[in-house]
Design an enzyme around this catalytic site. Structure first.
Site, PDB file in Angstrom:
ATOM      1  N   CYS A 193       0.710  -1.312   0.033  1.00 24.43           N
ATOM      2  CA  CYS A 193       0.211  -0.192  -0.092  1.00 24.43           C
ATOM      3  C   CYS A 193       0.800   1.236  -0.028  1.00 24.43           C
ATOM      4  O   CYS A 193       0.614   2.331  -0.723  1.00 24.43           O
ATOM      5  CB  CYS A 193      -1.006  -0.075   1.184  1.00 24.43           C
ATOM      6  SG  CYS A 193      -2.007   1.500   1.348  1.00 24.43           S
ATOM      7  N   CYS A 200      -6.170  -2.977   7.126  1.00 25.77           N
ATOM      8  CA  CYS A 200      -7.585  -2.266   7.100  1.00 25.77           C
ATOM      9  C   CYS A 200      -8.633  -2.700   6.482  1.00 25.77           C
ATOM     10  O   CYS A 200      -9.860  -2.640   6.874  1.00 25.77           O
ATOM     11  CB  CYS A 200      -7.201  -0.651   6.409  1.00 25.77           C
ATOM     12  SG  CYS A 200      -6.716  -0.826   4.595  1.00 25.77           S
TER      13      CYS A 200
END
EC number: 2.8.1.13
Length: 380
Positions: A119, A216
């Site tokens: 990410c 997440c």
């Protein structure tokens, strides 16, 4: 207004803070909120940006998980309170293509991926950084606990002052070009207590917000349930075998197991404890063995990002310290480059549970500088 000749502001520019635009990547947590508030308080031209990375439906919205709906709301409240503009960018498609799909495929292939690194590499420090440039920012700041220091050859990446908060393992793939544009204002702090004290000083609503613990898009840390949704059939059962191929039992899907796992194998009654030493997703087999079978000395690494001085493959070998898991301290090792982006890493003391899909991060021996790193791609 320019500063006096040779004088730099706190972000390293020879102009007044008010003339220095900084985009702050805001997750909605206390760290990035403090960065934004602190820079605004110092007089910088701050622009807050929060990424919407996945569907915030009831299935995935979870308090304490980065980038959920509540976090976007929290980031917006901080921006309103401090008086700087804040934008939310929809990066769901980019995030799915660049991070989530590879995460699922890696688990199906028997690896143990680290999606937070991807990410940072493929979304935050690539697309978001490009957006910051489009906004005419002089730099982009984040709440990561890592330090950027100027060396003789340019910016260097160094571990955070607080070893308990250090996030260098997750940022090894930051390129020199990205490092030139990035700033990490919290890396020098001695503890998270200082960060929360700053949040209280600025009256931020997130001052007491708990740290995020989970990936997440993985609620409650349940990787398998997410992968089953993304890849139907991924939890097909199979055999648990020993290292000679003898069947010891059955399992409920390779995705439920990781290298080094001991508990939950369902093969009790044996004299000595057994550990997962290898996963064979093609044969749907979980291979188990004694603890010593987990011991690894030679680690093959690829996709290397080199942050050291000189060309990576300019020498036959480099003495360094390496981390093969985020939770372990750096250990002495020797890197033997095979090409500009591949290498063999020899651990001077064998490690247990080295797993394909994890990162191998290189550190200066006896120092704080991060020299780069790569991806472990095959276990021996």
């Amino acid at each position: 207004m320019a500063l006096d000749h040779g004088q730099l502001n706190s972000l390293g520019f020879s102009k007044a803070p008010a003339d220095t635009r900084v985009v702050v990547a805001m997750s909605g947590g206390v760290d990035s909120s403090v960065v934004a508030a602190m820079l605004k308080d110092e007089g910088y031209d701050v622009v807050g940006v929060t990424l919407q990375l996945y569907d915030h439906g009831a299935a995935l919205a979870k308090k304490g998980a980065c980038c959920a709906g509540q976090d976007i709301h929290d980031a917006r409240r901080v921006a309103e309170a401090m008086g700087f503009p804040h934008y939310v960018l929809d990066y769901e498609n980019i995030f799915r293509d660049a991070v989530i799909d590879e995460f699922a495929d890696a688990y199906l292939a028997g690896a143990t991926p680290v999606p937070c690194i991807r990410c940072n590499e493929r979304v935050k420090f690539k697309d978001l950084l490009a957006t910051a440039r489009d906004l005419d920012a002089d730099c982009m700041a984040t709440g990561h606990y890592i330090q950027r220091k100027l060396g003789e050859a340019g910016p260097e990446l160094h571990s955070a002052a607080d070893p308990n908060r250090d996030q260098s393992y997750f940022l090894f793939s930051t390129t020199p070009e990205q490092l030139a544009f990035l700033r990490f204002p919290l890396g020098h702090l001695a503890s998270k207590t200082e960060t929360r004290a700053l949040a209280a000083k600025y009256g931020l609503s997130v001052a007491d917000k708990p740290d995020s613990q989970d990936i997440c898009f993985v609620p409650n840390g349940n990787y398998a349930s997410v992968i089953e949704k993304l890849r139907p059939g991924a939890a097909d059962p199979g055999e648990i075998v020993d290292m000679e191929g003898n069947v010891l039992g059955t399992h409920r899907g390779v995705i439920h197991y990781t290298i080094g796992q001991r508990r939950g194998l369902g093969i009790g009654g044996l004299e000595d404890p057994l550990y997962v030493v290898r996963l064979d997703p093609d044969a749907r087999r979980v291979i188990v063995g004694p603890k010593e079978a987990l011991s690894t000395r030679i680690v093959p690494v690829r996709e290397i990002n080199w942050l050291g001085d000189g060309a990576f493959d300019a020498r036959a070998e480099w003495p360094v310290s390496v981390k093969v898991r985020s939770t372990r301290p750096p250990r002495p090792a020797v890197i033997r480059p095979l090409s500009p982006t591949t290498a063999e890493v020899e651990l001077l003391d064998p490690e247990e549970g080295v797993s394909p899909g994890q990162a191998c991060v290189f550190y200066e021996t006896g120092g704080s500088r991060i020299l780069g790193g790569g991806w472990i791609w095959r276990g021996y």
